[in-house]
Motif scaffolding. Sequence first.
Motif, short mmCIF file in Angstrom:
data_model
loop_
_atom_site.label_atom_id
_atom_site.label_comp_id
_atom_site.label_asym_id
_atom_site.label_seq_id
_atom_site.Cartn_x
_atom_site.Cartn_y
_atom_site.Cartn_z
N THR A 72 38.46 35.83 37.34
CA THR A 72 38.71 35.46 38.73
C THR A 72 37.55 35.87 39.64
O THR A 72 37.20 35.15 40.58
CB THR A 72 40.01 36.11 39.23
OG1 THR A 72 41.08 35.75 38.37
CG2 THR A 72 40.33 35.65 40.65
N ILE A 73 36.95 37.03 39.37
CA ILE A 73 35.84 37.50 40.18
C ILE A 73 34.66 36.54 40.09
O ILE A 73 34.04 36.19 41.10
CB ILE A 73 35.43 38.92 39.74
CG1 ILE A 73 36.53 39.92 40.09
CG2 ILE A 73 34.11 39.33 40.40
CD1 ILE A 73 36.21 41.36 39.71
N PHE A 114 36.06 42.30 58.25
CA PHE A 114 36.56 41.70 57.01
C PHE A 114 35.49 41.62 55.93
O PHE A 114 35.77 41.79 54.74
CB PHE A 114 37.10 40.30 57.31
CG PHE A 114 37.66 39.59 56.10
CD1 PHE A 114 38.91 39.94 55.60
CD2 PHE A 114 36.95 38.59 55.46
CE1 PHE A 114 39.43 39.30 54.48
CE2 PHE A 114 37.46 37.94 54.34
CZ PHE A 114 38.71 38.30 53.86
N CYS A 115 34.23 41.37 56.34
CA CYS A 115 33.17 41.14 55.36
C CYS A 115 32.33 42.38 55.07
O CYS A 115 32.02 42.66 53.91
CB CYS A 115 32.25 40.01 55.85
SG CYS A 115 33.07 38.41 56.07
N PHE A 116 31.94 43.11 56.11
CA PHE A 116 30.97 44.18 55.92
C PHE A 116 31.58 45.58 55.76
O PHE A 116 31.05 46.41 55.02
CB PHE A 116 29.98 44.20 57.09
CG PHE A 116 29.21 42.92 57.24
CD1 PHE A 116 28.79 42.21 56.12
CD2 PHE A 116 28.89 42.41 58.49
CE1 PHE A 116 28.07 41.03 56.24
CE2 PHE A 116 28.17 41.24 58.62
CZ PHE A 116 27.76 40.55 57.50
N MET A 117 32.68 45.84 56.43
CA MET A 117 33.26 47.18 56.36
C MET A 117 33.78 47.53 54.96
O MET A 117 33.55 48.66 54.49
CB MET A 117 34.37 47.34 57.39
CG MET A 117 34.91 48.77 57.49
SD MET A 117 36.16 48.95 58.79
CE MET A 117 35.16 48.67 60.26
N ILE A 119 32.16 39.85 47.15
CA ILE A 119 32.66 38.50 47.44
C ILE A 119 33.06 38.38 48.91
O ILE A 119 32.76 37.38 49.57
CB ILE A 119 33.85 38.17 46.52
CG1 ILE A 119 33.40 38.15 45.06
CG2 ILE A 119 34.48 36.83 46.89
CD1 ILE A 119 34.53 37.96 44.07
N LEU A 120 33.73 39.41 49.43
CA LEU A 120 34.09 39.42 50.85
C LEU A 120 32.84 39.41 51.72
O LEU A 120 32.79 38.72 52.75
CB LEU A 120 34.95 40.64 51.17
CG LEU A 120 36.34 40.70 50.51
CD1 LEU A 120 37.04 41.99 50.88
CD2 LEU A 120 37.19 39.50 50.93
N ALA A 121 31.84 40.20 51.33
CA ALA A 121 30.59 40.22 52.10
C ALA A 121 29.92 38.86 52.06
O ALA A 121 29.36 38.40 53.07
CB ALA A 121 29.66 41.31 51.55
#
Length: 344
Positions: free
Chosen positions: A30-31, A250-253, A288-290
């Motif tokens: 999935t990743i 959401f992306c960087f933290m 992935i979020l980043a």
Amino acid sequence: MNSSSVEPLNSVAVNLSHLESCSPEPQHLTITVLLCLVFLVGFILNSFSLWVFCYRISHWTSSNVLQFHLALSDAIITPAAPLMATYFIKSNHWTFGSFLCKTKIALLTMHLYGSILFLMLISIHRYIVVVQYKKTSPMKQVKFIHKLCGGIWLLLLASGTAIFSMFNTSNVGNQTLCLSIHQDEYTQVYFTVNLFILILGFLVPFAVTMVCYFLLASSVSRINTTTTKGQAIKSKSHKTVAICLAIFGFCFMPIALVRTIAVVVKMFFPNECKLLVKLETAYYICWILAGANCCVDPLLYCFVSRDFNKCLRTSLKTGGKIQEKRNENELYDQDSTFNSQPTI
């Protein structure tokens, strides 16, 4: 005699099995799928954004310049995405050699912190344009913004070069690792570098962005929304604040937080193998979020830049055959908001 000699052997066997449990484990499919999907969508959106900036907007404002460089920093991650996906498919085994491993790490660093720094500059620019519209500022001048962005790229290039020279592949058992928490020889380096980039690469830009948007929100809350212009400025500013803070939160933290926990655990609790394996998986998820910021940033261009929005709609409707002319008196033009005072 026999029992005493067996006990050390047993303890050695236990220690060896414990060390083996610290070896990297294959990541779930999935990743890899999510990684490919995020960066493919990001590549398409940012390629289109760069095309709009370069070929559809005839006159760049200072805001357009910042947005262009943000899109460029998002696009440079593209060559690293297939390498990362292949790395995961091959169960964390790097087969592309030392040079490409170093290049991948450098590109990841330049992409992540380039996005953070250019988002910070966009927040400063938005604050100056809306709140300090009466005052002259270099941030309103296109030439200065070009030079400022050039300085940021020199800083990113220097950091990327430093990262390129610091890290390399490592052989652990039958695997060749690249940028892994299980590379024991880099434990101290990971800890030191993370402390540096956590403070200067995330906390400082995030604090500056928060202050700018707090002051911006406080200022636009006093705008008279009974006028069309007041409503437009307030709506546009609120959307900008919401998108930028969402990208940071959401992306960087998550990646900053998880990476810090991982290097601290590796530094002071190296035998917590199960925890390290879980943190490594969490770290890849956070990447992935980043990377998702590449998909969200084009929304920022649509909300902040009236020129981009108009050219985007024109290109989609006409297939790129009609060149949209810039309207100097557009209400939503970011650089023109400081020319006349909003009603507060």
